[in-house]
Design a protein around this motif. Sequence first.
Motif, PDB file in Angstrom:
ATOM      1  N   GLY A  25      -6.849   2.984 -12.594  1.00 27.32           N
ATOM      2  CA  GLY A  25      -5.668   3.815 -12.777  1.00 27.32           C
ATOM      3  C   GLY A  25      -5.034   4.332 -11.508  1.00 27.32           C
ATOM      4  N   GLU A  26      -5.596   4.013 -10.351  1.00 25.14           N
ATOM      5  CA  GLU A  26      -5.002   4.419  -9.083  1.00 25.14           C
ATOM      6  C   GLU A  26      -4.344   3.219  -8.416  1.00 25.14           C
ATOM      7  OE1 GLU A  26      -7.247   6.794  -6.390  1.00 25.14           O
ATOM      8  OE2 GLU A  26      -8.377   7.786  -7.989  1.00 25.14           O
ATOM      9  N   ALA A  27      -3.217   3.474  -7.752  1.00 22.39           N
ATOM     10  CA  ALA A  27      -2.468   2.403  -7.101  1.00 22.39           C
ATOM     11  C   ALA A  27      -2.274   2.719  -5.630  1.00 22.39           C
ATOM     12  CB  ALA A  27      -1.102   2.220  -7.759  1.00 22.39           C
ATOM     13  N   ALA A  28      -2.377   1.679  -4.800  1.00 26.91           N
ATOM     14  CA  ALA A  28      -2.144   1.798  -3.362  1.00 26.91           C
ATOM     15  C   ALA A  28      -1.415   0.557  -2.887  1.00 26.91           C
ATOM     16  CB  ALA A  28      -3.461   1.958  -2.607  1.00 26.91           C
ATOM     17  N   LEU A  29      -0.812   0.670  -1.725  1.00 24.36           N
ATOM     18  CA  LEU A  29      -0.190  -0.473  -1.069  1.00 24.36           C
ATOM     19  C   LEU A  29      -0.868  -0.717   0.267  1.00 24.36           C
ATOM     20  CD1 LEU A  29       3.646   0.157  -1.528  1.00 24.36           C
ATOM     21  CD2 LEU A  29       2.357  -1.763  -2.483  1.00 24.36           C
ATOM     22  N   VAL A  30      -1.040  -1.986   0.613  1.00 29.92           N
ATOM     23  CA  VAL A  30      -1.298  -2.386   1.986  1.00 29.92           C
ATOM     24  C   VAL A  30       0.012  -2.972   2.509  1.00 29.92           C
ATOM     25  CG1 VAL A  30      -2.621  -3.832   3.560  1.00 29.92           C
ATOM     26  CG2 VAL A  30      -3.718  -2.872   1.510  1.00 29.92           C
ATOM     27  N   ALA A  43      11.254  -3.562  -6.680  1.00 30.35           N
ATOM     28  CA  ALA A  43      11.251  -4.529  -7.778  1.00 30.35           C
ATOM     29  C   ALA A  43       9.854  -5.096  -8.013  1.00 30.35           C
ATOM     30  CB  ALA A  43      12.241  -5.663  -7.485  1.00 30.35           C
ATOM     31  N   GLY A  44       9.108  -5.338  -6.935  1.00 28.04           N
ATOM     32  CA  GLY A  44       7.752  -5.846  -7.075  1.00 28.04           C
ATOM     33  C   GLY A  44       6.846  -4.857  -7.777  1.00 28.04           C
ATOM     34  N   LEU A  45       6.976  -3.577  -7.434  1.00 32.00           N
ATOM     35  CA  LEU A  45       6.195  -2.559  -8.122  1.00 32.00           C
ATOM     36  C   LEU A  45       6.576  -2.496  -9.598  1.00 32.00           C
ATOM     37  CD1 LEU A  45       6.315   0.305  -5.470  1.00 32.00           C
ATOM     38  CD2 LEU A  45       4.312  -1.061  -6.090  1.00 32.00           C
ATOM     39  N   ALA A  46       7.871  -2.591  -9.880  1.00 34.13           N
ATOM     40  CA  ALA A  46       8.339  -2.497 -11.267  1.00 34.13           C
ATOM     41  C   ALA A  46       7.772  -3.625 -12.126  1.00 34.13           C
ATOM     42  CB  ALA A  46       9.868  -2.509 -11.295  1.00 34.13           C
ATOM     43  N   ARG A  47       7.573  -4.794 -11.522  1.00 30.44           N
ATOM     44  CA  ARG A  47       6.994  -5.906 -12.292  1.00 30.44           C
ATOM     45  C   ARG A  47       5.584  -5.588 -12.778  1.00 30.44           C
ATOM     46  NH1 ARG A  47      10.110  -8.973  -8.636  1.00 30.44           N
ATOM     47  NH2 ARG A  47       8.430  -9.147  -7.115  1.00 30.44           N
ATOM     48  N   HIS A  48       4.957  -4.620 -12.153  1.00 31.43           N
ATOM     49  CA  HIS A  48       3.617  -4.210 -12.567  1.00 31.43           C
ATOM     50  C   HIS A  48       3.626  -2.827 -13.214  1.00 31.43           C
ATOM     51  CE1 HIS A  48       1.970  -7.734 -10.628  1.00 31.43           C
ATOM     52  NE2 HIS A  48       2.728  -7.464  -9.586  1.00 31.43           N
ATOM     53  N   ARG A  53       6.820   6.353  -6.739  1.00 28.05           N
ATOM     54  CA  ARG A  53       6.133   7.640  -6.881  1.00 28.05           C
ATOM     55  C   ARG A  53       4.737   7.501  -7.489  1.00 28.05           C
ATOM     56  NH1 ARG A  53      10.090   7.492 -10.737  1.00 28.05           N
ATOM     57  NH2 ARG A  53       9.383   7.459 -12.923  1.00 28.05           N
ATOM     58  N   ASP A  54       4.446   6.341  -8.110  1.00 30.04           N
ATOM     59  CA  ASP A  54       3.126   6.128  -8.715  1.00 30.04           C
ATOM     60  C   ASP A  54       2.086   5.673  -7.695  1.00 30.04           C
ATOM     61  OD1 ASP A  54       4.065   6.673 -11.355  1.00 30.04           O
ATOM     62  OD2 ASP A  54       4.979   4.674 -11.389  1.00 30.04           O
ATOM     63  N   VAL A  55       2.517   5.327  -6.498  1.00 26.76           N
ATOM     64  CA  VAL A  55       1.617   4.841  -5.448  1.00 26.76           C
ATOM     65  C   VAL A  55       1.225   6.029  -4.590  1.00 26.76           C
ATOM     66  CG1 VAL A  55       1.381   3.307  -3.467  1.00 26.76           C
ATOM     67  CG2 VAL A  55       2.666   2.555  -5.488  1.00 26.76           C
ATOM     68  N   ALA A  75       6.277   7.756   1.850  1.00 27.55           N
ATOM     69  CA  ALA A  75       5.796   9.115   2.097  1.00 27.55           C
ATOM     70  C   ALA A  75       6.672  10.135   1.382  1.00 27.55           C
ATOM     71  CB  ALA A  75       5.759   9.389   3.600  1.00 27.55           C
ATOM     72  N   ARG A  76       7.973   9.921   1.376  1.00 26.15           N
ATOM     73  CA  ARG A  76       8.863  10.852   0.686  1.00 26.15           C
ATOM     74  C   ARG A  76       8.704  10.790  -0.830  1.00 26.15           C
ATOM     75  NH1 ARG A  76      14.434  11.280   4.305  1.00 26.15           N
ATOM     76  NH2 ARG A  76      13.337  11.696   6.279  1.00 26.15           N
ATOM     77  N   GLU A  77       8.135   9.689  -1.310  1.00 28.92           N
ATOM     78  CA  GLU A  77       7.813   9.588  -2.735  1.00 28.92           C
ATOM     79  C   GLU A  77       6.453  10.210  -3.047  1.00 28.92           C
ATOM     80  OE1 GLU A  77       9.640   8.458  -5.206  1.00 28.92           O
ATOM     81  OE2 GLU A  77      11.330   7.589  -4.098  1.00 28.92           O
ATOM     82  N   GLY A  78       5.769  10.718  -2.030  1.00 29.14           N
ATOM     83  CA  GLY A  78       4.517  11.430  -2.245  1.00 29.14           C
ATOM     84  C   GLY A  78       3.268  10.721  -1.793  1.00 29.14           C
ATOM     85  N   ALA A  79       3.393   9.515  -1.202  1.00 36.22           N
ATOM     86  CA  ALA A  79       2.209   8.774  -0.774  1.00 36.22           C
ATOM     87  C   ALA A  79       1.650   9.336   0.532  1.00 36.22           C
ATOM     88  CB  ALA A  79       2.545   7.290  -0.589  1.00 36.22           C
TER      89      ALA A  79
END
Length: 295
Positions: A25-30, A43-48, A53-55, A75-79
């Motif tokens: 249930g946790e999401a991260a990006l490299v 768009a790539g995040l939306a496909r999943h 803000r969910d990352v 970062a401005r989205e909270g990451a």
Amino acid sequence: MRIHTIDLHHGSAGTTAAYLLESNGEAALVETGPDATWKHLVAGLARHGLAPRDVRSVFLTHIHLDHAGAAWKMAREGATVFVHPKGARHLADPGKLLASAQRIYGERMDELWGTLEPIAPERLRATEDGEAVRLGGSEVRVVATPGHAVHHNVYLVDGVAFTGDVGGVRVAGGPVLPPTPPPDIDLPTWRDSIARLRDARPSALYPTHFDRFEDAGAHLDALEEELSAWAGFVRARLEEGKDEAAIVPEFEEWVAGRLLAKGVSPEGVEAYRHALPFAMNVTGLVRYWRNAGAA
């Protein structure tokens, strides 16, 4: 752990990735890619089924703009943005990064990279070599891997390695090549970082350029051989008394010829040019040899 490749379509398809990691249930990006490709990241995040803000975590291998240029937006989205300590200060105050890029790219700056804004200190986390960051049911382990850049990390997750640029560039079904732009190329240090990667024995590599490769040992061997070949090519011409301007066209022809000989299509050669502009590789190696007193 689920790993998804997000093609950022930077220059062309299949050359630059951000990797979405999902665990319990946790999401991260490299990587985030540059600000100029933000719409492709969203768009790539939306496909999943995700929005920025969910990352909650972003792991940057280093701060070059094709890897980290959109980190400020995440970062401005909270990451929380994890980055090598030598890179963190430049994300908090990106003036030098912007000035350097502007000198190189001039009028193409906005087209290629978009903009870059400061990341608030509370959203930045400087990493420590060897530390483990919890991500759901998994750990993201930090491996400091300079050589391509002094601020470079590799991230090990569930037996695979996200290798940024120190693990090379491999696109269009072709071989792995070493990106050698200025200003930080250091050949012995890079070889040490390759050795650290070998010692980790990853089951697969995820270079930012591009996607998953399961032949990790052969990939790293080929990378080290090609790094030596590139460095030797540039050094030999410096010893002949040629300057950078004279070396660039020879190098570009030589690299393109080697790719074509290995079965890469002309379109594939252009994909390599997008991922690691050949002239900049000469600049980085010329700088390295001159600093080393070899030319």
